[in-house]
Design a protein around this motif. Structure first.
Motif, short mmCIF file in Angstrom:
data_model
loop_
_atom_site.label_atom_id
_atom_site.label_comp_id
_atom_site.label_asym_id
_atom_site.label_seq_id
_atom_site.Cartn_x
_atom_site.Cartn_y
_atom_site.Cartn_z
N GLU A 68 0.83 -1.21 0.00
CA GLU A 68 0.00 0.00 0.00
C GLU A 68 0.86 1.25 0.00
O GLU A 68 0.54 2.22 -0.69
N ALA A 69 1.95 1.25 0.75
CA ALA A 69 2.86 2.41 0.75
C ALA A 69 3.45 2.60 -0.64
O ALA A 69 3.54 3.73 -1.14
N LEU A 119 1.20 6.08 -7.33
CA LEU A 119 0.07 6.90 -7.79
C LEU A 119 0.44 8.38 -7.77
O LEU A 119 0.10 9.12 -8.71
N GLU A 120 1.13 8.81 -6.73
CA GLU A 120 1.57 10.21 -6.65
C GLU A 120 2.59 10.51 -7.76
O GLU A 120 2.47 11.50 -8.47
N ARG A 121 3.57 9.63 -7.90
CA ARG A 121 4.62 9.84 -8.90
C ARG A 121 4.05 9.87 -10.33
O ARG A 121 4.47 10.67 -11.15
N ASP A 122 3.07 9.00 -10.61
CA ASP A 122 2.47 8.93 -11.94
C ASP A 122 1.48 10.05 -12.22
O ASP A 122 0.98 10.18 -13.34
N SER A 150 -7.71 8.11 -6.55
CA SER A 150 -6.92 8.16 -7.78
C SER A 150 -7.83 8.08 -8.99
O SER A 150 -8.94 7.53 -8.93
N ARG A 151 -7.35 8.65 -10.08
CA ARG A 151 -8.09 8.67 -11.34
C ARG A 151 -8.28 7.26 -11.87
O ARG A 151 -7.37 6.44 -11.81
N ALA A 162 -5.97 2.96 -12.00
CA ALA A 162 -4.73 3.53 -12.51
C ALA A 162 -3.70 2.42 -12.73
O ALA A 162 -3.71 1.41 -12.01
N PRO A 163 -2.79 2.59 -13.69
CA PRO A 163 -1.81 1.55 -13.99
C PRO A 163 -0.97 1.09 -12.79
O PRO A 163 -0.51 -0.04 -12.77
N ALA A 164 -0.81 1.93 -11.79
CA ALA A 164 -0.01 1.55 -10.61
C ALA A 164 -0.55 0.29 -9.94
O ALA A 164 0.22 -0.49 -9.39
N PHE A 165 -1.86 0.09 -9.98
CA PHE A 165 -2.43 -1.09 -9.33
C PHE A 165 -1.93 -2.38 -9.97
O PHE A 165 -1.51 -3.30 -9.27
N THR A 166 -1.96 -2.45 -11.29
CA THR A 166 -1.48 -3.67 -11.95
C THR A 166 0.04 -3.75 -11.95
O THR A 166 0.60 -4.83 -11.82
N ALA A 167 0.72 -2.62 -12.07
CA ALA A 167 2.18 -2.61 -12.07
C ALA A 167 2.74 -3.16 -10.77
O ALA A 167 3.80 -3.79 -10.76
N LEU A 168 2.03 -2.92 -9.68
CA LEU A 168 2.51 -3.41 -8.37
C LEU A 168 1.88 -4.73 -7.98
O LEU A 168 2.06 -5.21 -6.87
N GLY A 169 1.08 -5.31 -8.90
CA GLY A 169 0.49 -6.61 -8.62
C GLY A 169 -0.63 -6.59 -7.61
O GLY A 169 -0.90 -7.56 -6.94
N ILE A 170 -1.33 -5.44 -7.49
CA ILE A 170 -2.46 -5.34 -6.57
C ILE A 170 -3.61 -6.10 -7.21
O ILE A 170 -4.07 -5.77 -8.29
N THR A 171 -4.07 -7.15 -6.54
CA THR A 171 -5.16 -7.97 -7.06
C THR A 171 -6.29 -8.05 -6.06
O THR A 171 -6.12 -7.74 -4.88
N ALA A 172 -7.40 -8.50 -6.54
CA ALA A 172 -8.59 -8.61 -5.69
C ALA A 172 -8.44 -9.74 -4.69
O ALA A 172 -7.69 -10.64 -4.86
#
Length: 183
Positions: free
Chosen positions: A41-42, A48-51, A73-74, A173-183
């Motif tokens: 999460e961190a 998300l901020e950086r992107d 986030s957008r 936002a792409p950050a979710f998939t880039a970091l492997g955030i899954t349901a």
């Protein structure tokens, strides 16, 4: 967002909710590292901020110290052939000794007020239906939208009286998939 402030809630000293400022970055990261069992999460907040995908970043502040944080986030959301203004709610982090004290709820209410005031049409969240349902989120509202996160934990809240699409697609936002955030 710059005009949003809420203060005087809860116990334990002077607390307020305010927009995050650049000087809060290290404290925000520390909150998420302490609030969750992994650094995912961190890292998500950082990315998300950086992107440039963060649209609302709120902190709960107690006597000058950041004690909780929430990010919107957008999202890219389309339905019935048109684009919908939408945001994703989360992560939300609260320092462990202060969890279940109402800080997260206050941050959510503040973020939703900002989202509605800035004319978001939808806010999506991945989380516990019992908790987020109290803010108006429902899986039914999210169900017309195809998403890798589709299911009972993907919920949405719609603002206004516009007709809801019969079918669509919702992408975090792409950050979710880039970091492997899954349901």
């Amino acid at each position: 967002m710059s005009g949003f402030r809420e203060s005087g809630f809860g116990e334990g000293g002077s607390r307020s909710i305010r927009p995050a400022e650049p000087r809060d970055a290290a404290a925000i990261r520390a909150v998420h590292l302490l609030a969750f069992p992994t650094p995912a999460e961190a890292a998500l907040v950082d990315r998300l901020e950086r992107d440039g995908d963060a649209t609302v970043s709120l902190v709960a502040d107690q006597e000058g110290e950041v004690i909780a944080h929430l990010l919107l986030s957008r999202m890219r959301v389309e339905g019935d052939g048109r684009t919908h203004r939408a945001a994703g709610l989360g992560p939300i982090g609260v320092l462990p000794p202060l969890q279940r004290s109402g800080l997260g709820s206050n941050l959510i209410r503040g973020a939703l007020a900002i989202a509605e005031a800035t004319r978001e049409e939808l806010v999506f969240v991945l989380g516990e239906p019992e908790y987020y349902g109290r803010f108006g989120f429902s899986a039914e509202t999210a169900s017309p939208f195809a998403s890798p996160y589709a299911g009972p934990y993907l919920m949405a809240l719609a603002f206004g009286d516009a007709p809801r699409p019969a079918r669509g697609k919702a992408d975090y936002a792409p950050a979710f998939t880039a970091l492997g955030i899954t349901a």
